[in-house]
Design a protein around this motif. Structure first.
Motif, PDB file in Angstrom:
ATOM      1  N   ALA A 112      -2.398  10.259  -8.420  1.00 49.90           N
ATOM      2  CA  ALA A 112      -1.009  10.572  -8.763  1.00 49.90           C
ATOM      3  C   ALA A 112      -0.306   9.354  -9.352  1.00 49.90           C
ATOM      4  CB  ALA A 112      -0.267  11.036  -7.507  1.00 49.90           C
ATOM      5  N   HIS A 113      -0.828   8.173  -9.104  1.00 51.62           N
ATOM      6  CA  HIS A 113      -0.184   6.952  -9.588  1.00 51.62           C
ATOM      7  C   HIS A 113      -0.573   6.662 -11.039  1.00 51.62           C
ATOM      8  CE1 HIS A 113       1.194   6.163  -5.572  1.00 51.62           C
ATOM      9  NE2 HIS A 113      -0.021   6.285  -5.115  1.00 51.62           N
ATOM     10  N   PRO A 114       0.354   6.050 -11.799  1.00 51.17           N
ATOM     11  CA  PRO A 114       0.027   5.686 -13.179  1.00 51.17           C
ATOM     12  C   PRO A 114      -1.230   4.817 -13.219  1.00 51.17           C
ATOM     13  CG  PRO A 114       2.360   5.347 -12.748  1.00 51.17           C
ATOM     14  CD  PRO A 114       1.711   5.668 -11.425  1.00 51.17           C
ATOM     15  N   SER A 157       0.838  -1.194   0.000  1.00 55.44           N
ATOM     16  CA  SER A 157       0.000   0.000   0.000  1.00 55.44           C
ATOM     17  C   SER A 157       0.871   1.241   0.000  1.00 55.44           C
ATOM     18  CB  SER A 157      -0.900   0.021   1.234  1.00 55.44           C
ATOM     19  OG  SER A 157      -1.821  -1.027   1.164  1.00 55.44           O
ATOM     20  N   CYS A 158       0.428   2.248  -0.728  1.00 56.15           N
ATOM     21  CA  CYS A 158       1.140   3.517  -0.774  1.00 56.15           C
ATOM     22  C   CYS A 158       1.126   4.145   0.609  1.00 56.15           C
ATOM     23  CB  CYS A 158       0.475   4.440  -1.783  1.00 56.15           C
ATOM     24  SG  CYS A 158       1.187   6.087  -1.801  1.00 56.15           S
ATOM     25  N   SER A 159       2.277   4.650   1.053  1.00 59.44           N
ATOM     26  CA  SER A 159       2.370   5.233   2.394  1.00 59.44           C
ATOM     27  C   SER A 159       1.697   6.596   2.445  1.00 59.44           C
ATOM     28  CB  SER A 159       3.838   5.350   2.805  1.00 59.44           C
ATOM     29  OG  SER A 159       4.542   6.136   1.870  1.00 59.44           O
ATOM     30  N   ILE A 160       1.397   7.182   1.296  1.00 59.71           N
ATOM     31  CA  ILE A 160       0.811   8.529   1.267  1.00 59.71           C
ATOM     32  C   ILE A 160      -0.710   8.486   1.101  1.00 59.71           C
ATOM     33  CG2 ILE A 160       0.744  10.714  -0.004  1.00 59.71           C
ATOM     34  CD1 ILE A 160       3.771  10.196  -0.587  1.00 59.71           C
ATOM     35  N   CYS A 161      -1.197   7.772   0.104  1.00 57.90           N
ATOM     36  CA  CYS A 161      -2.646   7.779  -0.147  1.00 57.90           C
ATOM     37  C   CYS A 161      -3.311   6.445   0.186  1.00 57.90           C
ATOM     38  CB  CYS A 161      -2.924   8.150  -1.600  1.00 57.90           C
ATOM     39  SG  CYS A 161      -2.442   6.875  -2.772  1.00 57.90           S
ATOM     40  N   GLY A 162      -2.514   5.415   0.451  1.00 60.09           N
ATOM     41  CA  GLY A 162      -3.092   4.131   0.821  1.00 60.09           C
ATOM     42  C   GLY A 162      -3.522   3.269  -0.358  1.00 60.09           C
ATOM     43  N   HIS A 168       5.631   9.161  -6.866  1.00 63.29           N
ATOM     44  CA  HIS A 168       4.592   9.564  -7.827  1.00 63.29           C
ATOM     45  C   HIS A 168       3.876  10.822  -7.375  1.00 63.29           C
ATOM     46  CE1 HIS A 168       4.208   5.117  -9.190  1.00 63.29           C
ATOM     47  NE2 HIS A 168       5.106   5.762  -9.907  1.00 63.29           N
ATOM     48  N   HIS A 169       3.805  11.008  -6.064  1.00 61.28           N
ATOM     49  CA  HIS A 169       2.947  12.068  -5.535  1.00 61.28           C
ATOM     50  C   HIS A 169       3.475  13.463  -5.821  1.00 61.28           C
ATOM     51  CE1 HIS A 169      -0.279   9.807  -3.797  1.00 61.28           C
ATOM     52  NE2 HIS A 169       0.593   8.890  -3.452  1.00 61.28           N
ATOM     53  N   GLN A 170       4.691  13.730  -5.499  1.00 62.82           N
ATOM     54  CA  GLN A 170       5.292  15.036  -5.766  1.00 62.82           C
ATOM     55  C   GLN A 170       4.339  16.172  -5.416  1.00 62.82           C
ATOM     56  OE1 GLN A 170       6.522  14.683  -9.882  1.00 62.82           O
ATOM     57  NE2 GLN A 170       8.416  13.663  -9.286  1.00 62.82           N
TER      58      GLN A 170
HETATM   59 ZN    ZN Z   1      -0.212   7.051  -3.296  1.00 60.61          ZN
END
Ligand code: ZN
Length: 92
Positions: free
Chosen positions: A61-63, A18-23, A52-54
Motif C-alpha cells: 500500500a505504500h509508495p 515502522s508502519c503501525s499497520i504492516c510493519g 496509505h493503507h485505506q
Molecule cells: Zn504499512
C-alpha cells in the motif's frame, strides 16, 4: 517542516520508523530541525504512513519510491527534505 520517507529493509538504526499497520520500515530524512521538532513531527509521519493503507493491510500500500510528509505538490527539486534524501530524480 517537511520530511522524506523511503522504504527501508530494516527498522534498526537512526531515524527509522515502522508502519503501525504492516510493519514496513522507513528511513526518515529530516530538514534541519531540533529534536523537539522531530518528536512532534513523528506523530504526523506515523499518521501519514497509516493513511496509505485505506483498507489494504499489505506493505504494498505504500509508495514504491518514497513520499513526503506533509505532501508536496511542487517539484521535488524544490523540497529540502527531498534533496536530503536524494529524491530529486523521481516525482511524487
Ligand atoms: Zn504499512
Amino acid at each position: 517542516m517537511q520530511v522524506l520517507c523511503q522504504k527501508s529493509n530494516s527498522s534498526e538504526g537512526a531515524d527509522k520508523i515502522s508502519c503501525s499497520i504492516c510493519g514496513q520500515a522507513f528511513q526518515i530524512f529530516w530538514e534541519r530541525s531540533s529534536q523537539t521538532e522531530r518528536a512532534a513531527q513523528m506523530e504526523t509521519v506515523m499518521a501519514a504512513i497509516a493513511e496509505h493503507h485505506q483498507g489494504n493491510d499489505s506493505h504494498r500500500a505504500h509508495p514504491h519510491t518514497g513520499f513526503l510528509v506533509p505532501g508536496w505538490s511542487g517539484l521535488t527539486k524544490f523540497s529540502a527534505a527531498a534533496l536530503l534524501g536524494g529524491a530529486q530524480s523521481w516525482s511524487i
